[in-house]
Design a protein around this motif. Structure first.
Motif, mmCIF file in Angstrom:
data_model
loop_
_atom_site.group_PDB
_atom_site.id
_atom_site.type_symbol
_atom_site.label_atom_id
_atom_site.label_comp_id
_atom_site.label_asym_id
_atom_site.label_seq_id
_atom_site.Cartn_x
_atom_site.Cartn_y
_atom_site.Cartn_z
ATOM 1 N N ASP A 104 32.974 -5.549 7.811
ATOM 2 C CA ASP A 104 31.542 -5.456 8.092
ATOM 3 C C ASP A 104 30.779 -4.886 6.901
ATOM 4 N N VAL A 105 31.335 -3.850 6.285
ATOM 5 C CA VAL A 105 30.672 -3.231 5.138
ATOM 6 C C VAL A 105 30.637 -4.211 3.968
ATOM 7 N N ALA A 106 31.727 -4.942 3.762
ATOM 8 C CA ALA A 106 31.738 -5.941 2.692
ATOM 9 C C ALA A 106 30.670 -7.004 2.927
ATOM 10 N N LYS A 107 30.493 -7.414 4.167
ATOM 11 C CA LYS A 107 29.426 -8.371 4.487
ATOM 12 C C LYS A 107 28.056 -7.757 4.210
ATOM 13 N N GLY A 108 27.895 -6.480 4.538
ATOM 14 C CA GLY A 108 26.630 -5.808 4.272
ATOM 15 C C GLY A 108 26.326 -5.734 2.785
ATOM 16 N N ILE A 109 27.336 -5.388 1.978
ATOM 17 C CA ILE A 109 27.134 -5.327 0.525
ATOM 18 C C ILE A 109 26.766 -6.706 -0.010
ATOM 19 N N LEU A 110 27.471 -7.748 0.460
ATOM 20 C CA LEU A 110 27.161 -9.104 0.006
ATOM 21 C C LEU A 110 25.740 -9.491 0.389
ATOM 22 N N GLY A 164 29.184 -6.063 17.438
ATOM 23 C CA GLY A 164 29.174 -5.060 18.495
ATOM 24 C C GLY A 164 29.871 -3.770 18.126
ATOM 25 N N ASN A 165 30.181 -3.612 16.848
ATOM 26 C CA ASN A 165 30.928 -2.425 16.417
ATOM 27 C C ASN A 165 30.050 -1.201 16.213
ATOM 28 N N TYR A 166 28.721 -1.391 16.222
ATOM 29 C CA TYR A 166 27.815 -0.289 15.907
ATOM 30 C C TYR A 166 26.606 -0.365 16.833
ATOM 31 N N ASN A 176 22.547 -14.847 7.928
ATOM 32 C CA ASN A 176 23.804 -15.116 8.637
ATOM 33 C C ASN A 176 24.777 -13.950 8.525
ATOM 34 N N LEU A 177 24.903 -13.380 7.320
ATOM 35 C CA LEU A 177 25.822 -12.253 7.131
ATOM 36 C C LEU A 177 25.424 -11.060 7.984
ATOM 37 N N THR A 178 24.151 -10.715 7.943
ATOM 38 C CA THR A 178 23.697 -9.554 8.722
ATOM 39 C C THR A 178 23.802 -9.817 10.211
ATOM 40 N N GLN A 179 23.562 -11.045 10.635
ATOM 41 C CA GLN A 179 23.696 -11.364 12.061
ATOM 42 C C GLN A 179 25.138 -11.244 12.516
ATOM 43 N N GLU A 180 26.074 -11.625 11.653
ATOM 44 C CA GLU A 180 27.493 -11.470 11.996
ATOM 45 C C GLU A 180 27.844 -10.008 12.234
ATOM 46 N N ASN A 193 30.494 10.307 12.533
ATOM 47 C CA ASN A 193 30.884 9.725 13.812
ATOM 48 C C ASN A 193 29.717 9.094 14.563
ATOM 49 N N SER A 194 28.535 9.176 14.009
ATOM 50 C CA SER A 194 27.396 8.523 14.636
ATOM 51 C C SER A 194 27.700 7.049 14.848
ATOM 52 N N PRO A 195 27.417 6.500 16.036
ATOM 53 C CA PRO A 195 27.740 5.088 16.298
ATOM 54 C C PRO A 195 26.939 4.104 15.453
ATOM 55 N N SER A 196 25.877 4.565 14.797
ATOM 56 C CA SER A 196 25.086 3.662 13.953
ATOM 57 C C SER A 196 25.604 3.605 12.522
ATOM 58 N N TRP A 197 26.448 4.568 12.121
ATOM 59 C CA TRP A 197 26.925 4.608 10.742
ATOM 60 C C TRP A 197 28.041 3.581 10.552
ATOM 61 N N MET A 198 27.816 2.635 9.644
ATOM 62 C CA MET A 198 28.830 1.655 9.287
ATOM 63 C C MET A 198 29.761 2.167 8.206
ATOM 64 N N TRP A 199 29.211 2.969 7.301
ATOM 65 C CA TRP A 199 29.963 3.430 6.134
ATOM 66 C C TRP A 199 29.446 4.813 5.770
ATOM 67 N N GLY A 200 30.371 5.743 5.603
ATOM 68 C CA GLY A 200 30.006 7.109 5.239
ATOM 69 C C GLY A 200 31.274 7.905 5.037
ATOM 70 N N ILE A 201 31.111 9.177 4.768
ATOM 71 C CA ILE A 201 32.298 10.000 4.520
ATOM 72 C C ILE A 201 32.189 11.326 5.256
ATOM 73 N N ASP A 202 33.285 11.707 5.857
ATOM 74 C CA ASP A 202 33.403 12.990 6.552
ATOM 75 C C ASP A 202 33.666 14.073 5.508
ATOM 76 N N ILE A 203 32.663 14.860 5.223
ATOM 77 C CA ILE A 203 32.799 15.945 4.248
ATOM 78 C C ILE A 203 33.420 17.162 4.933
ATOM 79 N N THR A 204 34.461 17.707 4.339
ATOM 80 C CA THR A 204 35.116 18.898 4.875
ATOM 81 C C THR A 204 35.135 19.990 3.802
ATOM 82 N N GLU A 205 35.540 21.172 4.184
ATOM 83 C CA GLU A 205 35.623 22.278 3.227
ATOM 84 C C GLU A 205 36.548 21.929 2.066
ATOM 85 N N ASN A 206 37.576 21.142 2.334
ATOM 86 C CA ASN A 206 38.525 20.779 1.288
ATOM 87 C C ASN A 206 37.887 19.981 0.152
#
Length: 501
Positions: free
Chosen positions: A239-245, A270-272, A261-265, A288-301
């Motif tokens: 999905d993210v690759a389609k979004g970047i394209l 139904g994943n978000y 077409n890509l964005t409609q796919e 963990n937001s259901p709208s986030w397609m791509w992101g990173i979980d930042i931790t103390e590490n």
């Protein structure tokens, strides 16, 4: 989940705070940290491709780690913290993010006063260039050691690693093309095009060649990532690759049907789920937001603190935005948000207070102005499903399919305003203008304003809360909207030097 309770802001709060000779494609350690190429060798990767070990996946994770790394642009500056650093650059260049108070000077001269885009000797040019080419080199190393650009690995894990590497290479070339070319011109030579991890200089390739590589990489990635179930959202999936394209083709122009077409796919997957009206003031800090397609979980590490996106933008963090470098929504853009729109409440609205129009209720990483810790654990967002709805509406409207464009736009607005019926009366340029406006409002502060400005060939006019160039019309293809190839690349790459003469 990192959901935080919405907190009332105390008006008048008193605050204080104490107190190139390197190869641009080098992957060496910065500021005491290690890059993936220091951990893994080409021999290890080659062996992994044959024996189905998890080394390629580890190398890909190292590539993603560079996206949040301090110093990955080759400096010790507090505006050098990976991909989100350049989201800030773009938001400020576009004018949608204003620097309303400048105490410490970050972004003031080089970005908001356009000194870097007008002078190739400024370090910000090198910083953008070096960061994205480092990602490209890491991606090229993975690709080469999984068989090369034309290979299709037979082992699923290696196939998925190849797909992610190609998507990330395209993503980096996309941002380089956006920042180093005023607008798409197929025959213009714009960037050296590295497709292998070689240590030699190359001349600039044409925009057509660069965009062709991006499109091929992402088409390959979409196929390679079929069936990939990622373990975390920092990984690029299909999905993210389609979004970047979709973003690449939208920037190139002339491919509106493909973008639609890509964005409609992605929408139809139904994943978000789009955020509801009650969620748009819920911190934008949880991957963990259901709208986030791509992101990173930042931790103390991860060891992030002041030198981070949160450390520059969020007043609820131990940050410059708390201590005296206020980043706010452009006054004109804020005025364009209806009072009935749920997103209006994302911004602190008190003209008598210095924090006027800070995004105090869109982004907040703690329960206290100035933060409760110097360590950042709030997450980074790279892509949301709302972007797909807006890009789908934009592409359909531009292609003349106004019914589907209105449908996508209204699907978003139905989650933001009491009634979206007014959209039914819009057509032609008025419809396109409304989609562009809603894109700027919805994605404010998320690094997408610059991209939208370029796609829509817009002219921006800075509001009264900027510190410079207030009221000046600045078109999307102005010299000030394009970074310069950095000085040391011109000096050290004889091909670039001769091409620039």
């Amino acid at each position: 989940m990192k959901n935080l309770l919405k907190i009332a802001f105390v008006s008048g709060l008193m605050l204080s705070l104490g107190s190139c000779s390197e190869d641009l494609l080098d992957n060496s350690g910065v500021s005491g940290t290690s890059q993936p190429t220091q951990l893994l060798t080409s021999d290890q990767l080659s062996e992994a491709a044959e024996t189905n070990t998890d080394i390629p996946a580890a190398f890909i994770n190292g590539l993603y780690a560079q996206m949040i790394q301090f110093g990955s642009g080759g400096t010790t500056g507090h505006d050098d913290f990976g991909h989100k650093a350049y989201d800030v650059f773009g938001d400020m260049l576009s004018g949608d993010m204003a620097l309303s108070v400048s105490t410490y000077g970050w972004y003031r001269a080089s970005i908001t006063e356009f000194q870097a885009p007008l002078d190739f000797t400024f370090g910000d040019n090198r910083q953008v260039w070096r960061y994205y080419y480092r990602i490209i080199r890491s991606a090229n190393t993975v690709i080469e050691n999984l068989g090369g650009n034309s290979a299709v690995p037979t082992v699923d894990e290696n196939k998925y690693a190849m797909g992610q590497a190609k998507a990330m290479r395209a993503h980096s070339y996309f941002y380089l093309a956006q920042y180093f070319q005023k607008e798409y011109n197929a025959s213009e030579a714009i960037l050296p095009l590295y497709t292998e991890p070689i240590n030699q200089n190359l001349p600039k390739s044409t925009a057509e060649a660069v965009y062709n590589l991006m499109e091929q990489d992402l088409t390959d990635a979409i196929a390679l990532l079929d069936g990939f179930n990622r373990s975390a959202k920092n990984q690029v999936n299909q999905d993210v690759a389609k979004g970047i394209l979709a973003f690449v083709l939208g920037a190139k122009g002339g491919r509106d049907i493909d973008v639609a077409n890509l964005t409609q796919e992605v929408i139809n997957s139904g994943n978000y789920t789009m955020l509801g009206a009650g969620d748009v003031t819920n911190c934008f800090c949880d991957v963990n937001s259901p709208s986030w397609m791509w992101g990173i979980d930042i931790t103390e590490n991860n060891g992030l603190g002041l030198v981070s996106w949160w450390g520059q933008i969020d007043a609820w963090s131990y940050s410059y935005a708390w201590a005296g470098d206020y980043k706010v929504i452009d006054a004109n853009l804020f005025a364009a948000i209806p009072s009935t729109d749920a997103r209006k409440a994302q911004f602190f609205n008190n003209p008598s207070n210095g924090r006027h129009l800070q995004p105090l209720f869109k982004f907040y990483a703690s329960s206290q102005i100035g933060g409760t810790s110097t360590t950042v654990t709030a997450d980074y967002v790279y892509m949301r499903i709302e972007e797909m709805y807006l890009l789908n509406a934009e592409a359909n409207a531009r292609a003349g399919f106004e019914g589907p464009a209105r449908t996508s736009l209204k699907a978003l607005l139905d989650q933001r305003v009491p009634s979206s019926v007014y959209v039914d009366a819009l057509s032609g340029q008025a419809l396109q203008d409304e989609i562009y406006l809603q894109t700027r409002i919805e994605l404010w502060g998320e690094g997408k304003s610059f991209l939208a400005m370029k796609r829509n060939k817009a002219t921006t006019v800075r509001g009264a809360n900027h510190l410079s160039y207030v009221g000046d019309p600045i078109p999307y293809n102005d010299e000030r909207m394009q970074f310069e190839i950095p000085q040391d690349e011109i000096q050290n790459n004889p091909f670039i030097g001769s091409q620039n003469q």
